[in-house]
Design an enzyme around this catalytic site. Structure first.
Site, PDB file in Angstrom:
ATOM      1  N   SER A  80      -7.633   1.652  -2.253  1.00  0.00           N
ATOM      2  CA  SER A  80      -6.389   0.952  -2.532  1.00  0.00           C
ATOM      3  C   SER A  80      -6.736  -0.419  -3.097  1.00  0.00           C
ATOM      4  CB  SER A  80      -5.589   0.789  -1.240  1.00  0.00           C
ATOM      5  OG  SER A  80      -4.690  -0.281  -1.350  1.00  0.00           O
ATOM      6  N   GLU A  96     -16.026 -11.309   4.466  1.00  0.00           N
ATOM      7  CA  GLU A  96     -14.930 -11.012   3.551  1.00  0.00           C
ATOM      8  C   GLU A  96     -14.282 -12.305   3.051  1.00  0.00           C
ATOM      9  OE1 GLU A  96     -11.094  -8.043   3.528  1.00  0.00           O
ATOM     10  OE2 GLU A  96     -11.168  -9.524   5.123  1.00  0.00           O
ATOM     11  N   LYS A 141     -15.245  -9.761   8.768  1.00  0.00           N
ATOM     12  CA  LYS A 141     -14.226 -10.631   8.182  1.00  0.00           C
ATOM     13  C   LYS A 141     -14.805 -11.998   7.799  1.00  0.00           C
ATOM     14  CE  LYS A 141     -10.474  -8.003   8.577  1.00  0.00           C
ATOM     15  NZ  LYS A 141      -9.778  -7.570   7.383  1.00  0.00           N
ATOM     16  N   CYS A 147     -10.209  -1.461  14.834  1.00  0.00           N
ATOM     17  CA  CYS A 147     -10.578  -2.873  14.972  1.00  0.00           C
ATOM     18  C   CYS A 147     -10.720  -3.300  16.422  1.00  0.00           C
ATOM     19  CB  CYS A 147      -9.540  -3.766  14.296  1.00  0.00           C
ATOM     20  SG  CYS A 147      -9.234  -3.291  12.602  1.00  0.00           S
ATOM     21  N   GLU A 205       0.822  -1.215   0.000  1.00  0.00           N
ATOM     22  CA  GLU A 205       0.000   0.000   0.000  1.00  0.00           C
ATOM     23  C   GLU A 205       0.854   1.261   0.000  1.00  0.00           C
ATOM     24  OE1 GLU A 205      -3.466  -0.640   2.174  1.00  0.00           O
ATOM     25  OE2 GLU A 205      -4.090   1.457   2.252  1.00  0.00           O
ATOM     26  N   GLU A 230     -13.948 -13.340  -4.734  1.00  0.00           N
ATOM     27  CA  GLU A 230     -12.522 -13.227  -5.107  1.00  0.00           C
ATOM     28  C   GLU A 230     -11.607 -13.967  -4.140  1.00  0.00           C
ATOM     29  OE1 GLU A 230     -15.216 -10.614  -5.165  1.00  0.00           O
ATOM     30  OE2 GLU A 230     -13.775  -9.476  -3.993  1.00  0.00           O
ATOM     31  N   GLU A 239       2.024   1.730  -3.398  1.00  0.00           N
ATOM     32  CA  GLU A 239       0.906   2.121  -4.260  1.00  0.00           C
ATOM     33  C   GLU A 239       0.623   3.609  -4.068  1.00  0.00           C
ATOM     34  OE1 GLU A 239      -2.779   0.355  -3.124  1.00  0.00           O
ATOM     35  OE2 GLU A 239      -3.779   0.766  -5.036  1.00  0.00           O
ATOM     36  N   CYS A 275      -8.355  -2.162   4.099  1.00  0.00           N
ATOM     37  CA  CYS A 275      -8.216  -3.341   4.955  1.00  0.00           C
ATOM     38  C   CYS A 275      -9.462  -3.635   5.760  1.00  0.00           C
ATOM     39  CB  CYS A 275      -7.015  -3.186   5.885  1.00  0.00           C
ATOM     40  SG  CYS A 275      -6.933  -1.581   6.641  1.00  0.00           S
TER      41      CYS A 275
END
Lengths: 155, 584, 570
Positions: free
Chosen positions: C315, C357, C354, C495, C275, C362, C278, C295
């Site tokens: 990102s 996720e 999560k 988190c 990141e 993907e 990037e 994230c």
């Protein structure tokens, strides 16, 4: 939001009025309509759903041709509004919030219509019928059924 | 000679065909136009506001003779016109009570015993005629107000002891003072016309019969508090009232009484908002949420509306009747208003809706402090079909039941509260010996269960459980402890609920337990139930001996015990010589 | 002002609610609908006290000079008992088998207020079918006590608007639009509703049992990765025993039977490597700015649902858990003897989102189980593990080493700080004098700062809670705010305040958890992601360099524009 010191009543607060108009003109509010209002006004759909389910006025499903609203006020109750409902059950086969199979009648409870001296009353497509009895109610239903049959024959 | 024939076209009267009567009269008059011209007579047929005698509608009033014709229908229109032209009175169409006929409206006890102040114009003016309104003293109040300072007006209201007629009974002058003193560049007024109490329709009546009075009250309120915009929140179940108010607002706008330059002193606008079918929106904070386009859930107070109301701005909310009193107080002075009161904490008259088993249903207006007995018997004509009065239920679902024994009570805020009821918005429902108090409790709790917003535990859950306990009692499955728990629960709901709806919801239960406890106690499971069986010879002895007349039957026929009325004393069981009564 | 509480006089300097005043003097009054970050509504009525003889809710009533308060008079206690009994009558009691019985507030208060049997009929709840449509949590309205916290948190704090009150009175219900399954709404699965629900009407979907089966299967190799936030809060489930270090946690996991215990903080270091580079690339080309972190899966879904125009700004990096999983499946799993289908990976996360996720199209297959901190604590308790007796263990190679930058991923501001440490030093080839970025630390909902990188002033901002994110996005849209890099965390505090964290999670525990992670950062040998020896090895042996073709294939992802309701017919 304020404009030159005057509170602008934004789209969001007019949403009840909009929904009342749609409910009146189309007889009910469909999911598609509510979704498009949600997009138009930028109001989340869950909030609109919460709004229309809070208020008695809104129908989320189509109604029959004749919406019969039986007043559930105290005076009407004491003067046996239950008889009106019994007559409707006998003559059209429906209970509250149901529509008859021929699509003609929908029965709804309505809060006090303010015609207590004429109890018990029912309202049919905005017209108030006073001092209704079991017999008078049945007569009314049969009369409307006959009219509908007559119209159907003409077609 | 000019005559006016007046017909009321309010919702209640229209439902009984008053529009057809109106049209019939118009046809009859135009049909005999030549004849009238020949005799030098002019007859006008006009719409009017509701006299309040709903029992006999459609009613027709003839002026200047003042004769009242009742139960008129389309067919009788011709005769009425004829009677005016030929100057006679139609006996059969006069109001009759207990064998006596009355010609003039003002002679009828129903009207004669009233103190008509808010209802003064009803029956005598055309509701939407601005000229009728002005001729009968309209806008004198407003003109007096704009010549005073804001504090002077508020002071007058305080001296007049005008208490809010919506139910809470808060002093209007104090409320207006809060708004006047509130900081903010924009203030709002709201007129609460969400008259949700079943059994109350005087707000509807007033809006349909004398809308300008309510609007004038709001105008004075705007001037006194500095409010510039307002809403009238009317139930959507009142389409005619909405229509009339809308037209009245348009008329005022056209004539410069609303808009940017009212009497060259201030600007004020009124907008109508329709309720969408929620009783709880009669509560002022819930109403504000509804105007803001949200769910009508009550808010916590503080902050109070005068501090932070709709859209976060200072707001004052008053009932229709409260606003309607204001022009009269400004016009006639606070002492005049106090004189119409009870001399204690409240000035002015009380608008009452009489319904239920009463002979003369309708809207009446009396001095605050009038005895219930006078209202029910002298004005209302007593009960239908000669039944005995069991009691009255006042204040709608938020009120309680008052037994017949206390019928001499004077109606005012304090006395009602002492008895465990409230005046509320002024509905009085008469119940007779055939009505079950338990069923009445279940009816009101059923109503409140669905109308509660559901936010707070005491109201939402408490009402459900109160109702279930009473049903358990009705089905004779309850114990002493259940009745004790019902009472405890009722007190809990009253003391712990968030808003007025919850806080007053147990009133009907608590007052029923206070005055009609025996109806609950005799249903305790385990108490004997008496039933008459087929051995009954119809000797009629039990009928004669029953202390509460709970037995039906003619001599020589099998009799029947009316369980609703039975108090379980067992006298019938003891006197029956034929073992025709079973004890369960 | 002087206030009497329970017949003792106290002095207070400022005006506050009775509830807060009592908390200050050491009295925790019972509440159900109260949330620290939201305006008090006074709807549950459980916190009532007698103030000057009148029953009032302590959360909405402010103290006044001369006020006399009784918090436990007979009338107050009777009111609270009646309140609880009424709620229990409208609640499906399954306490013995209920997953939340140790955290359930109704259970707790019923015990404390000595409720034995209720004098009311139980209300029939048969019509309520549970909603199990999503991977993250379960909605069972049979247990709902209508405190409204879920709705308030979703609409006021998070501004997601997936649920709202519907109907009224006895029919009041917390609903999605038209009762659509939660899976088919704008719900981001952040789990703040689950975290705040006083009963088990909302609970995470339990995967711990299935996980235990897999662990007990001799054929399968089960590895796990542990998020930073978990180690910073697991001790709260065991009496806030600060002796439960990360080393002991690893031992406990080994005792449970995990074959390998890896550290998500390494995944975080991977994320920073990708990141930060990037970001530097985007700044060089002046394209795709501001860049938003990706994230947080709840945040990602929030953008996919509501802000399609900002999707290109996200990102393209996967989250730490997914990056570690990718490398696990390729770099690591290839070294094992077992067949690929017998190699399982579990994630231990503070987060409910999560769970969803990991099942995104993907990513599916990379991670097999996601369990929350609460689920882990139950597993540990089921084993009867006694931390006192455990030794300290290390995470396993090669996915076990981490830098301090990786550790602070769990707090709001941590990802941004970690990225800046690497971005600055990579671009300037200079070392930062001070690696701590104080201006973006702490619990403020909006923090920002700027740093000069080779003459270019890079402006960065940090927000937490989706409600604040929405506000910032709207400001950026209108051109009222300009940043190059923005970190968004859906949960308050980051988190550490996630939907799967120990209950209660409030500002006090959030601050404590934050402090634990900053301490871990301070004590680490490597403070920056690019100094982590495992990272250096992985790139050297496998990924080549950040943003390489391989890195792109394994560590980067795409997003999709989601829409709801438009194609629904009713």
């Amino acid at each position: 939001m304020e404009k030159e010191g005057k509170t602008v009543i934004a789209g969001e607060s007019r949403v009840l009025e909009m929904l009342q108009e749609i409910n009146k003109n189309e007889g009910y509010i469909s999911r598609e309509r509510l979704s498009s209002i949600s997009r138009e006004l930028g109001i989340p759909l869950s909030l609109l759903y919460g709004l229309v389910t809070f208020y008695n006025q809104f129908n989320l499903a189509t109604s029959g041709r004749y919406t019969i609203e039986v007043c559930e006020g105290t005076a009407c109750h004491i003067n046996k509004s239950s008889e009106i409902k019994r007559a409707i059950k006998d003559a059209a086969g429906i209970s509250v919030d149901e529509t008859s199979s021929d699509g003609l009648f929908t029965l709804r409870d309505v809060r006090c219509l303010g015609a207590c001296a004429l109890a018990p009353v029912l309202r049919l497509n905005k017209k108030i019928y006073s001092k209704m009895t079991y017999e008078k109610t049945k007569e009314l239903i049969f009369k409307l059924k006959k009219e509908a049959e007559g119209e159907a024959k003409l077609k | 000679m000019k005559h006016i024939i007046r017909v009321c076209t309010c919702t209640g009267c229209q439902a009984n065909g008053s529009l057809e009567v109106f049209e019939g009269l118009c046809r009859a008059v135009s049909g005999r136009k030549k004849e009238c011209e020949g005799k030098g007579i002019e007859i006008e047929v006009k719409e009017t506001g509701c006299t309040g005698l709903s029992e006999t509608v459609p009613n027709v009033l003839v002026e200047p003779s003042g004769i009242l014709y009742v139960n008129v229908n389309e067919d009788k229109a011709e005769r009425i016109v004829d009677s005016v032209i030929n100057n006679y009175v139609i006996d059969e169409m006069l109001f009759e009570l207990d064998g006596k006929k009355y010609g003039k409206l003002t002679d009828v006890p129903f009207f004669a015993l009233q103190e008509r102040v808010l209802l003064a114009r009803c029956g005598y003016t055309t509701p939407l005629s601005l000229s009728d309104y002005i001729e009968s003293g309209g806008f004198e109040g407003l003109k007096a107000a704009v010549s005073m300072k804001q504090d002077e007006i508020i002071d007058i209201l305080k001296r007049a002891k005008l208490r809010g007629r919506g139910g809470a009974g808060f002093l209007t002058g104090i409320k207006w003072r809060f708004l006047k003193n509130a900081k903010g560049n924009e203030k709002f007024l709201i007129c609460n016309a969400d008259e949700g109490d079943p059994g109350a329709f005087m707000d509807r009546s007033l809006l349909e019969s004398d809308p300008f009075a309510v609007l004038e009250g709001m105008l004075i309120g705007a001037y006194a508090t500095g409010a510039t915009r307002s809403f009238i929140y009317i139930r959507e179940e009142y389409p005619l009232a909405i229509d009339k108010v809308k037209t009245a607002i348009d008329i005022l706008k056209e004539n410069g009484y609303l808009g940017n330059n009212v009497l060259e002193k201030f600007s004020f606008d009124i907008e109508i908002r329709k309720g969408a079918g929620a009783f709880v929106c009669g509560e002022e904070t819930a109403l504000m949420n509804s105007v803001e386009g949200k769910r009508g859930q009550p808010r916590i107070k503080p902050p109070f509306p005068a501090e932070r109301g709709i859209f976060g701005k200072p707001t004052n909310i008053n009932n229709v009747k409260t606003y309607a009193f204001v022009p009269l107080i400004l016009r006639n002075g606070p002492e005049w208003f106090l004189d119409k009161g009870n001399g204690k904490s409240s000035g002015g008259t009380l608008l009452i809706c009489l319904t239920g088993k009463i002979r003369l249903n309708g809207v009446v207006e009396v001095k605050m402090g009038t005895a219930l007995r006078k209202v029910i018997y002298d004005i209302g004509g007593g009960l239908k079909s000669g039944k005995r009065l069991k009691g009255v239920q006042t204040g709608g679902p938020s009120g309680g039941c008052i037994p017949e024994a206390l019928i001499d009570t004077e109606i005012d805020y304090e006395s009602m509260q002492e008895l465990g009821s409230i005046i509320g918005s002024g509905g009085i429902i008469c119940i007779d010996e055939d009505d079950s108090i338990i069923d009445l409790c279940i009816f009101f709790l059923d109503f409140l269960e669905k109308e509660s917003c559901g936010q707070c535990t005491p109201c939402r859950e408490g009402i459900i459980q109160m109702k279930d306990l009473i049903i358990k009692i009705k089905e004779r499955k309850a114990s002493e402890q259940d009745i004790a728990m019902l009472e405890k629960l009722a007190v809990y709901v009253r003391d712990n609920s968030l808003c007025g709806l919850g806080q007053t919801s147990p009133n009907v239960v608590l007052s029923s337990l206070k005055y009609f406890r025996d109806e609950f106690e005799r249903r305790i499971s385990g108490k004997p139930v008496f039933k008459i069986n087929e051995k009954c010879t119809g000797c009629h002895l039990c009928f004669l001996k029953c202390p509460v007349k709970a037995i039906n039957g003619s001599p020589k026929e099998i009799h029947e015990i009316i369980q609703e009325k039975c108090i379980g004393c067992g006298i019938c069981y003891d006197v029956c010589k034929f073992q025709a009564i079973d004890k369960e | 002002m002087k206030v009497r509480i329970n017949e003792k006089e106290y002095e207070f300097q400022e005006s506050k609610s009775i509830l807060d005043a009592c908390s200050e003097i050491g009295l925790n009054l019972p509440t159900l609908c109260h949330h620290e970050l939201l305006e008090p509504r006074g709807v549950c009525r459980l916190c009532v006290v007698e103030a000057d003889g009148k029953l009032v809710t302590s959360c909405t009533t402010k103290i006044r000079d001369g006020m006399s308060i009784e918090t436990h008079s007979n009338k107050v206690i009777e009111s609270r008992r009646m309140n609880l009994m009424l709620l229990i009558a409208d609640h499906q009691e399954e306490c013995l088998s209920c997953n939340k019985s140790t955290d359930c507030l109704l259970f707790k208060y019923a015990n404390e207020y000595d409720i034995h049997g209720i004098p009311f009929e139980k209300i029939d709840k048969e019509e309520f079918e549970p909603d199990e449509s999503c991977y993250s949590f379960r909605r069972d309205l049979k247990k709902c006590i209508k405190c409204g916290k879920c709705v308030e948190v979703c609409n006021v704090l998070q501004k997601v608007y997936a649920i709202e009150y519907s109907k009224r009175g006895k029919d009041l219900k917390m609903s999605t639009a038209f009762e659509y399954p939660i899976n088919e709404t704008e719900c981001t699965f952040c789990g703040q509703c689950v975290l705040n629900c006083p009963t088990c009407a909302l609970e995470e979907k339990y995967e711990a049992s299935d996980l235990m089966w897999a662990i007990n299967d001799k054929e399968t190799v089960v590895a796990c990765q542990v998020a930073p936030s978990v180690r910073a809060s697991i001790m709260e489930e065991f009496g806030k025993n600060e002796g439960i270090t990360v080393g002991k946690l690893v031992s406990a996991l080994k005792m449970i039977g995990f074959d390998y215990v890896f550290d998500t903080q390494l995944g975080a270091d991977l994320t920073i490597m990708e990141e930060a580079n990037e970001l530097l690339e985007r700044i060089k080309e002046n394209k795709g700015l501001p860049m938003f972190t990706s994230c947080c899966p709840a945040w990602v879904k929030f953008v996919e649902d509501n802000f399609h125009d900002f999707i290109p700004n996200l990102s393209s990096c996967k989250s730490p858990q997914q990056m570690l999983a990718s490398v696990f499946r390729t770099y690591f799993a290839g070294k094992l003897e077992s067949k690929p289908e017998n190699i399982k990976l579990a994630s231990i996360m503070p987060c409910t989102a999560k769970k969803t996720e990991a099942r995104r199209y993907e990513f599916i297959g990379d991670i097999d189980f996601v369990i929350t901190t609460r689920e882990l604590s139950r597993m540990i308790k089921e084993f009867g593990i006694n931390f006192e007796a455990l030794d300290e263990s290390e995470f396993d190679c090669p996915l076990g080493e981490s830098s301090g930058a990786g550790a602070i991923f769990g707090v709001s501001g941590g990802v941004c700080e970690a990225a800046l440490r690497t971005a600055y030093e990579t671009a300037t080839s200079k070392k930062l004098e001070k690696v701590e970025f104080e201006q973006i630390r702490g619990v403020d909902f909006f923090k920002h700062g700027e740093i000069n990188i080779n003459g270019r002033v890079v402006r960065f901002a940090v927000v937490h809670t989706l409600g604040k994110a929405r506000e910032l996005l709207e400001q950026i849209r209108k051109g009222e705010a300009h940043y190059d890099f923005v970190e968004v965390m859906a949960c308050p505090g980051g988190c550490i305040g996630g939907g799967g964290q120990p209950i209660p999670t409030d500002m006090k525990t959030i601050r404590e958890r934050m402090q634990r992670l900053y301490t871990i950062d301070q004590l680490k040998k490597a403070r920056r992601s690019h100094e982590n020896p495992d990272i250096i090895r992985i790139y050297g042996e496998f990924l080549e360099q950040p943003l390489s073709k391989k890195a792109h294939a394994l560590l980067h992802t795409k997003y999709m524009k989601r829409s709801y309701y438009s194609d629904k017919k009713g």
